[in-house]
Write a protein that holds these residues in place. Sequence first.
Motif, PDB file in Angstrom:
ATOM      1  N   SER A 139       0.749  -1.133   0.098  1.00 57.53           N
ATOM      2  CA  SER A 139      -0.065   0.141  -0.034  1.00 57.53           C
ATOM      3  C   SER A 139       0.880   1.473   0.119  1.00 57.53           C
ATOM      4  O   SER A 139       0.529   2.236  -0.702  1.00 57.53           O
ATOM      5  N   ASP A 140       2.077   1.086   0.698  1.00 60.19           N
ATOM      6  CA  ASP A 140       2.790   2.262   0.756  1.00 60.19           C
ATOM      7  C   ASP A 140       3.543   2.705  -0.611  1.00 60.19           C
ATOM      8  O   ASP A 140       3.454   3.703  -1.088  1.00 60.19           O
ATOM      9  N   LEU A 141       3.842   1.408  -1.311  1.00 61.25           N
ATOM     10  CA  LEU A 141       4.296   1.466  -2.693  1.00 61.25           C
ATOM     11  C   LEU A 141       3.307   2.151  -3.662  1.00 61.25           C
ATOM     12  O   LEU A 141       3.629   2.908  -4.440  1.00 61.25           O
ATOM     13  N   GLY A 142       2.112   1.586  -3.485  1.00 64.08           N
ATOM     14  CA  GLY A 142       0.967   2.161  -4.550  1.00 64.08           C
ATOM     15  C   GLY A 142       0.639   3.668  -4.352  1.00 64.08           C
ATOM     16  O   GLY A 142       0.499   4.261  -5.111  1.00 64.08           O
ATOM     17  N   SER A 143       0.652   4.088  -2.858  1.00 61.88           N
ATOM     18  CA  SER A 143       0.516   5.615  -2.669  1.00 61.88           C
ATOM     19  C   SER A 143       1.798   6.364  -3.331  1.00 61.88           C
ATOM     20  O   SER A 143       1.401   7.436  -3.739  1.00 61.88           O
ATOM     21  N   ALA A 144       2.901   5.731  -2.948  1.00 60.59           N
ATOM     22  CA  ALA A 144       3.883   6.648  -3.707  1.00 60.59           C
ATOM     23  C   ALA A 144       3.805   6.604  -5.282  1.00 60.59           C
ATOM     24  O   ALA A 144       3.940   7.850  -5.718  1.00 60.59           O
ATOM     25  N   LYS A 181       0.584  11.998  -9.923  1.00 58.32           N
ATOM     26  CA  LYS A 181      -0.301  13.025  -9.885  1.00 58.32           C
ATOM     27  C   LYS A 181       0.623  14.344  -9.862  1.00 58.32           C
ATOM     28  O   LYS A 181       0.273  15.273 -10.561  1.00 58.32           O
ATOM     29  N   SER A 182       1.883  14.206  -9.327  1.00 61.66           N
ATOM     30  CA  SER A 182       2.961  15.391  -9.355  1.00 61.66           C
ATOM     31  C   SER A 182       3.412  15.425 -11.026  1.00 61.66           C
ATOM     32  O   SER A 182       3.563  16.668 -11.544  1.00 61.66           O
ATOM     33  N   MET A 183       3.419  14.369 -11.707  1.00 63.47           N
ATOM     34  CA  MET A 183       3.734  14.515 -13.406  1.00 63.47           C
ATOM     35  C   MET A 183       2.721  14.880 -14.133  1.00 63.47           C
ATOM     36  O   MET A 183       3.177  15.860 -14.911  1.00 63.47           O
ATOM     37  N   SER A 184       1.414  14.699 -13.645  1.00 66.76           N
ATOM     38  CA  SER A 184       0.169  15.131 -14.406  1.00 66.76           C
ATOM     39  C   SER A 184       0.044  16.571 -14.003  1.00 66.76           C
ATOM     40  O   SER A 184      -0.340  17.463 -15.006  1.00 66.76           O
TER      41      SER A 184
END
Length: 70
Positions: A32-37, A43-46
């Motif tokens: 889950s930590d990897l998925g949120s990262a 999101k930051s790239m978009s």
Amino acid sequence: MGIGGISVWQLLIILAIVVMLFGTKRLRSLGSDLGSAVKGFRKSMSEDNDSAEKPAAKPDPAEPRDEQNK
């Protein structure tokens, strides 16, 4: 043959060893930590692409330009 010469049975043995070492709770939280990262990175790239596509702000005609001040 599996991936890169590793058979399915070898992958299952490696998976079983990893589960025994770390436990299912820790692997679940790690996933889950990897998925949120990854989600935050996308999101930051978009957002970066959106800001790059916006036209630059037009200069205020009331402000004098540098060339005119010299």
